[in-house]
Motif scaffolding. Structure first.
Motif, PDB file in Angstrom:
ATOM      1  N   UNK A   1       4.900   0.403 -10.196  1.00 18.06           N
ATOM      2  CA  UNK A   1       4.269  -0.925 -10.214  1.00 18.06           C
ATOM      3  C   UNK A   1       4.349  -1.592  -8.839  1.00 18.06           C
ATOM      4  N   UNK A   2       5.482  -1.423  -8.171  1.00 19.01           N
ATOM      5  CA  UNK A   2       5.594  -2.016  -6.821  1.00 19.01           C
ATOM      6  C   UNK A   2       4.605  -1.365  -5.851  1.00 19.01           C
ATOM      7  N   UNK A   3       4.383  -0.066  -6.010  1.00 20.58           N
ATOM      8  CA  UNK A   3       3.368   0.586  -5.170  1.00 20.58           C
ATOM      9  C   UNK A   3       1.977   0.021  -5.464  1.00 20.58           C
ATOM     10  N   UNK A   4       1.701  -0.267  -6.734  1.00 15.46           N
ATOM     11  CA  UNK A   4       0.419  -0.925  -7.055  1.00 15.46           C
ATOM     12  C   UNK A   4       0.346  -2.281  -6.341  1.00 15.46           C
ATOM     13  N   UNK A   5       1.470  -3.003  -6.350  1.00 16.93           N
ATOM     14  CA  UNK A   5       1.493  -4.329  -5.708  1.00 16.93           C
ATOM     15  C   UNK A   5       1.266  -4.207  -4.199  1.00 16.93           C
ATOM     16  N   UNK A   6       1.889  -3.214  -3.569  1.00 19.14           N
ATOM     17  CA  UNK A   6       1.691  -3.012  -2.131  1.00 19.14           C
ATOM     18  C   UNK A   6       0.268  -2.521  -1.852  1.00 19.14           C
ATOM     19  N   UNK A   7      -0.252  -1.668  -2.721  1.00 23.87           N
ATOM     20  CA  UNK A   7      -1.632  -1.192  -2.571  1.00 23.87           C
ATOM     21  C   UNK A   7      -2.600  -2.375  -2.657  1.00 23.87           C
ATOM     22  N   UNK A   8      -2.359  -3.252  -3.614  1.00 21.73           N
ATOM     23  CA  UNK A   8      -3.231  -4.419  -3.776  1.00 21.73           C
ATOM     24  C   UNK A   8      -3.157  -5.326  -2.550  1.00 21.73           C
ATOM     25  N   UNK A   9      -1.990  -5.423  -1.968  1.00 18.24           N
ATOM     26  CA  UNK A   9      -1.799  -6.234  -0.763  1.00 18.24           C
ATOM     27  C   UNK A   9      -2.666  -5.686   0.384  1.00 18.24           C
ATOM     28  N   UNK A  10      -2.637  -4.362   0.545  1.00 23.04           N
ATOM     29  CA  UNK A  10      -3.469  -3.726   1.591  1.00 23.04           C
ATOM     30  C   UNK A  10      -4.948  -3.989   1.302  1.00 23.04           C
ATOM     31  N   UNK A  11      -5.356  -3.779   0.054  1.00 25.79           N
ATOM     32  CA  UNK A  11      -6.761  -3.976  -0.321  1.00 25.79           C
ATOM     33  C   UNK A  11      -7.177  -5.440  -0.124  1.00 25.79           C
ATOM     34  N   UNK A  12      -6.327  -6.365  -0.557  1.00 24.18           N
ATOM     35  CA  UNK A  12      -6.640  -7.800  -0.417  1.00 24.18           C
ATOM     36  C   UNK A  12      -6.855  -8.180   1.050  1.00 24.18           C
TER      37      UNK A  12
END
Lengths: 250, 250
Positions: free
Chosen positions: A169-180
């Motif tokens: 889940x934290x990787x999803x959060x970091x991935x979303x941060x990059x995408x955002x």
């Protein structure tokens, strides 16, 4: 068999739902947070109290790990079973003269999420055979997957879950941060994320691995590192790539 | 509009399937691996060759990143479009006098896995408007989610995908390793993994975060570290916990 739930968080909410859904009556839900207790009480028609803990044969202590010891002290009764619902703490964290047990559902709970309880594994542990029969029978009312796990084993189950759930889940959060940051809608990644998860139902994750690290594609790995400016994200990137290479002896 | 696929790996297989399924005829599949080409040829009724590259309007170069440049040189024709299918390499990696394009499906492909192609995002890039119309129209035959992404943007999309897919899969592999060592069936973790993924369809992963690091539960974090003996796994554990704490300013 009288059952009482102690606590008003996500686990208490879902156990209240799972028990009543499966014809197991819950005699009371007890805790400090009146607002939350009232909600659970209304949703599942269970009496609640913030003052007087009722009499029961089995108490489920559904509070955060660090509060289990203290909260369990309020149960003065001896001829009963008290079970906590945590994966991480010992059965002996419970303080009292009752029979001590663990009733650990391996799932991540959000309040308003509908779950298929029958598929959730329940890991149980008790200090005597009679308690085991009772706790196992209650777990089986909810789930088809009930197994014994002592403190040691349960700690490893919890550790595994941290890798498979909290960290992903934290990787999803970091991935979303990059995408955002690049104004790329994160929704684009959901089919990929779903498929990645779906795949491991059919093959071992070790076999399913893809990406630049397992191909040892140095030019892509280098290019990626140049795109990452946050040192914490870069540390994740290098640590996981290193671990992938080690696992496959690249 | 004549289309030729070059390559015989997972991407070639799935593009062959996606095109033929959606009424786009593929004139030839070309490559070196006769065994794999024959399979794709039979599965989707597409002529194949390992010798003579046919004439087409659009060529799709579906080979590994490091081979794209070299393979693209075999296309001598000028009046055509050549698209590679990689997220990680520049459009200009293609070598020739044709119109250069990128046709990047954001998905992880395994050969025998049935996929809903209509949900897969396709990121396209071209060097002129006419090519863009043609490439976009081909992408829209397969998918409902077609977007433009130049080299820079596509690199970030690929980086995000590495975090959301390659790295999460590696965490599943490390989680399974821990479970295997303790003789805990990994199947127990699948409902938890599914729910973790399902959750982020409904809420931001940053909001969905659970686990000992975000609770700053030092005793559980310490106990976990004592369970981990592999230095690479320990490094992942400390790096991700540190990153979680940083994200939430704990």
């Amino acid at each position: 068999m009288k059952i009482i739930l102690i606590g008003s968080g996500n686990v208490a909410h879902h156990l209240a739902n799972a028990f009543t859904q499966n014809g197991v009556e819950v005699a009371q839900i007890f805790g400090r947070n009146k607002v939350e207790l009232e909600k659970i009480s209304q949703d599942f028609s269970i009496p609640f109290s913030t003052e007087i803990l009722g009499d029961a044969d089995v108490y489920f202590v559904c509070v955060r790990d660090s509060a289990i010891g203290e909260v369990s002290e309020i149960i003065q009764k001896k001829d009963c079973i008290v079970a906590h619902t945590s994966g991480a703490v010992s059965r002996e964290t419970l303080r009292g003269s009752y029979s001590k047990a663990v009733f650990y559902p391996l799932q991540t709970f959000s309040k308003n999420k509908i779950l298929d309880y029958s598929a959730i594994p329940f890991f149980i542990d008790t200090d005597n055979e009679e308690s085991q029969k009772i706790i196992a029978s209650l777990a089986r009312k909810i789930s088809n997957k009930v197994a014994l796990a002592n403190d040691e084993k349960r700690k490893y189950i919890h550790l595994t879950a941290v890798f498979a759930c909290n960290f992903t889940n934290h990787l999803y959060a970091r991935a979303k941060e990059i995408a955002d940051q690049q104004e790329i809608p994160f929704d684009y990644f959901l089919p990929l994320i779903d498929e990645t998860t779906q795949k491991i139902h059919e093959m071992s994750p070790k076999i399913a691995q893809t990406g630049p690290a397992i191909r040892n594609d140095l030019s892509v790995l280098k290019a990626h590192q140049e795109l990452i400016h946050d040192p914490d994200v870069l540390k994740i990137y290098t640590t996981l790539n290193h671990s992938i290479k080690k696992m496959y002896e690249l």
